[in-house]
Enzyme design. Structure first.
Site, PDB file in Angstrom:
ATOM      1  N   GLY A   1       2.531   4.348   8.920  1.00  0.00           N
ATOM      2  CA  GLY A   1       0.981   4.192   9.343  1.00  0.00           C
ATOM      3  C   GLY A   1       1.482   2.340   8.770  1.00  0.00           C
ATOM      4  O   GLY A   1       0.234   1.584   9.248  1.00  0.00           O
ATOM      5  N   HIS A   2       2.292   2.087   7.747  1.00  0.00           N
ATOM      6  CA  HIS A   2       2.072   1.210   7.569  1.00  0.00           C
ATOM      7  C   HIS A   2       3.758   0.066   7.256  1.00  0.00           C
ATOM      8  O   HIS A   2       4.422   0.419   6.798  1.00  0.00           O
ATOM      9  CB  HIS A   2       2.018   1.521   5.717  1.00  0.00           C
ATOM     10  CG  HIS A   2       1.789  -0.072   5.279  1.00  0.00           C
ATOM     11  ND1 HIS A   2       2.473  -1.040   4.713  1.00  0.00           N
ATOM     12  CD2 HIS A   2       0.346  -0.786   5.440  1.00  0.00           C
ATOM     13  CE1 HIS A   2       1.672  -2.137   4.495  1.00  0.00           C
ATOM     14  NE2 HIS A   2       0.594  -2.280   4.187  1.00  0.00           N
ATOM     15  N   PHE A   3       3.821  -0.200   8.284  1.00  0.00           N
ATOM     16  CA  PHE A   3       3.630  -0.004   9.871  1.00  0.00           C
ATOM     17  C   PHE A   3       5.141   0.108  10.694  1.00  0.00           C
ATOM     18  O   PHE A   3       5.853  -0.419  10.007  1.00  0.00           O
ATOM     19  CB  PHE A   3       4.087  -1.280  10.115  1.00  0.00           C
ATOM     20  CG  PHE A   3       2.613  -2.496   9.128  1.00  0.00           C
ATOM     21  CD1 PHE A   3       1.399  -2.530   8.986  1.00  0.00           C
ATOM     22  CD2 PHE A   3       3.330  -3.280   8.047  1.00  0.00           C
ATOM     23  CE1 PHE A   3       0.233  -3.088   8.150  1.00  0.00           C
ATOM     24  CE2 PHE A   3       1.880  -3.617   7.167  1.00  0.00           C
ATOM     25  CZ  PHE A   3       1.003  -3.571   7.344  1.00  0.00           C
TER      26      PHE A   3
END
Length: 144
Positions: A50-52
């Site tokens: 999720g990052h990224f």
């Protein structure tokens, strides 16, 4: 001063476990004074989902946490603190200077500059290939 700790020895000193144990090895340890550790950053790190997704970057807060874990090893190696827990007490002067990405080897260095009672302060620097990725002053408090 040179003292090597592998992951199993680190786990005997600090309570962190996967997925939050962010130090792979300690290559230098001066008990109660300083430590140098390493984190091999791989594409499989959980936080990259999720990052990224299109440009994976290690979150700065996790770089600081990795530094704090190395600091915890340094302070908990002091005879009077062995078997206790070091809590993150605060952070000052944090600066993020370089992205940390999959394939990087993060060198995590801390020098404890002050220990008074059950509290300590350390100057922490994270580097990749000799370039500063992050730096901060970290505060520790020793618990039971």
């Amino acid at each position: 001063m040179e003292k090597f700790l592998d992951i199993n020895e680190i786990k005997k000193i600090i309570p962190h476990r996967y997925p939050f144990l962010l130090v792979d090895k300690i290559t230098e340890l001066e008990e109660g004074k300083s430590a140098v550790g390493y984190k091999n950053v791989t594409a499989n790190e959980y936080f990259f989902n999720g990052h990224f997704p299109e440009e994976p970057v290690m979150p700065g807060v996790l770089i600081i946490e990795a530094l704090a874990q190395v600091g915890a090893v340094a302070i908990l190696s002091k005879e009077e603190f062995k078997g206790k827990i070091a809590y993150f007490g605060g952070i000052n002067k944090a600066k993020f200077r370089k992205k940390v990405v999959p394939g990087d080897v993060l060198k995590l260095s801390i020098d404890l500059t002050k220990i008074k009672g059950v509290a300590g302060v350390g100057k922490a620097v994270a580097t990749v290939d000799g370039k500063v990725a992050a730096e901060a002053e970290l505060l520790f408090v020793i618990g039971k």
